[in-house]
Design a protein around this motif. Structure first.
Motif, PDB file in Angstrom:
ATOM      1  N   ARG A 157       0.841  -1.209   0.000  1.00 18.13           N
ATOM      2  CA  ARG A 157       0.000   0.000   0.000  1.00 18.13           C
ATOM      3  C   ARG A 157       0.872   1.253   0.000  1.00 18.13           C
ATOM      4  O   ARG A 157       0.579   2.224  -0.711  1.00 18.13           O
ATOM      5  N   GLU A 170      -9.339   4.005  -4.467  1.00 12.88           N
ATOM      6  CA  GLU A 170      -9.906   2.726  -4.896  1.00 12.88           C
ATOM      7  C   GLU A 170      -8.904   1.940  -5.731  1.00 12.88           C
ATOM      8  O   GLU A 170      -8.771   0.723  -5.576  1.00 12.88           O
ATOM      9  N   GLU A 173      -6.237   0.361  -3.505  1.00 17.84           N
ATOM     10  CA  GLU A 173      -6.689  -0.852  -2.830  1.00 17.84           C
ATOM     11  C   GLU A 173      -6.812  -2.018  -3.804  1.00 17.84           C
ATOM     12  O   GLU A 173      -6.492  -3.161  -3.456  1.00 17.84           O
TER      13      GLU A 173
END
Length: 308
Positions: A157, A170, A173
């Motif tokens: 991440r 979004e 992720e």
């Protein structure tokens, strides 16, 4: 003549590609052609997601559930279910499996899982991701960041959050989920043989902060104890170095195909010509010979962990 596949194109005469697709001769305007191909691939991926979304909605309505009910049973919010159905988000494999069972879809949703999974990856990496799933031997040289196959969720991440231009939350992720899904290779049967040569500087760069890096070093130690995995560290002080051309991956499939993959600034290339692949294999052999041994590398990583 070198024939590197570039994001779906090849810098040579037109021929059949790794997966049977036509590649285009490198000519003036090839960048525009490449962008056109990437755009077509993105449209195709969007189409796959919309088809899956419509199938999910039909199955949900047939089962008599609203979005909130399905989301509650599957562990997702109603808004996330809506995003899946509208093709705005990529559903993870575990959701597809769970939804197929909850909606009694009889395997209909699971049937599209592979194509949906391919849509998780940026267009330039999809062929490499597919080959990776077929690998019986995989060798990775990394000099920028910890290899994706070894990354923790937090480290992955952090890497995607640092991308420029910025990725929307979004997309970050979705990329994290896709990266972690690749790590299923470690649990495959029969087990593939996997090795890594990682620059010392990569292990000293605390991407995401010291806490994230600590977890990452712990994960490297865990993977390094697998029987089919060897991890070697390249000390910064080494005076000889055969990998100054940048990171690369060597892949051998069950059919005996030997392929090399290199990626720099979103320009990805799959090399299939034996001469080029052999040259990179030679470089990797020298890198392994000069790097710390696997046992020394794990001891070095444990030492870094103690300093974090």
């Amino acid at each position: 003549m070198t024939r590197p596949v570039r994001g779906g194109l090849v810098a040579s005469a037109t021929r059949r590609g790794v997966f049977g697709g036509e590649y285009v001769r490198e000519v003036p305007g090839v960048e525009e052609q490449r962008q056109q191909v990437d755009g077509q691939e993105q449209e195709a991926s969007a189409g796959i997601l919309h088809v899956f979304g419509r199938q999910l909605k039909l199955c949900r309505e047939r089962a008599g559930l609203d979005r909130a009910e399905l989301g509650s049973r599957a562990g997702y919010s109603a808004s996330t279910i809506a995003s899946f159905e509208q093709g705005r988000r990529i559903p993870p494999p575990k959701f597809i499996d769970r939804a197929d069972e909850l909606l009694d879809a009889g395997g209909l949703l699971k049937a599209g899982k592979e194509e949906v999974a391919r849509a998780q990856y940026p267009a330039f990496f999809r062929d490499a991701a597919r080959l990776e799933t077929q690998a019986v031997v995989l060798h990775v040289y990394a000099n920028q960041a910890v290899p994706g196959l070894l990354q923790t969720e937090d480290y992955a991440r952090a890497v995607f959050m640092m991308r420029r231009p910025l990725l929307d939350p979004e997309t970050v992720e979705e990329r994290v989920v896709a990266r972690l899904a690749r790590q299923e290779i470690f649990g495959r049967t029969p087990m593939p043989v996997i090795s890594f040569v990682i620059e010392e500087s990569v292990l000293r760069r605390p991407l995401g902060g010291s806490g994230v890096m600590r977890g990452q070093l712990e994960q490297i130690l865990l993977h390094g104890q697998r029987r089919n995995v060897e991890i070697q560290v390249m000390p910064t002080k080494r005076e000889q170095h055969a990998g100054l051309g940048g990171p690369f991956t060597l892949i051998e499939t069950g059919e005996g195909r030997r392929i090399a993959y290199a990626e720099v600034h979103r320009d990805s290339r799959l090399y299939t010509e034996r001469k080029v692949v052999r040259e990179l294999e030679e470089q990797y052999g020298i890198l392994r010979a000069v790097a710390l041994s696997p046992c020394e590398s794990l001891a070095f990583t444990e030492k870094l962990l103690g300093e974090t």
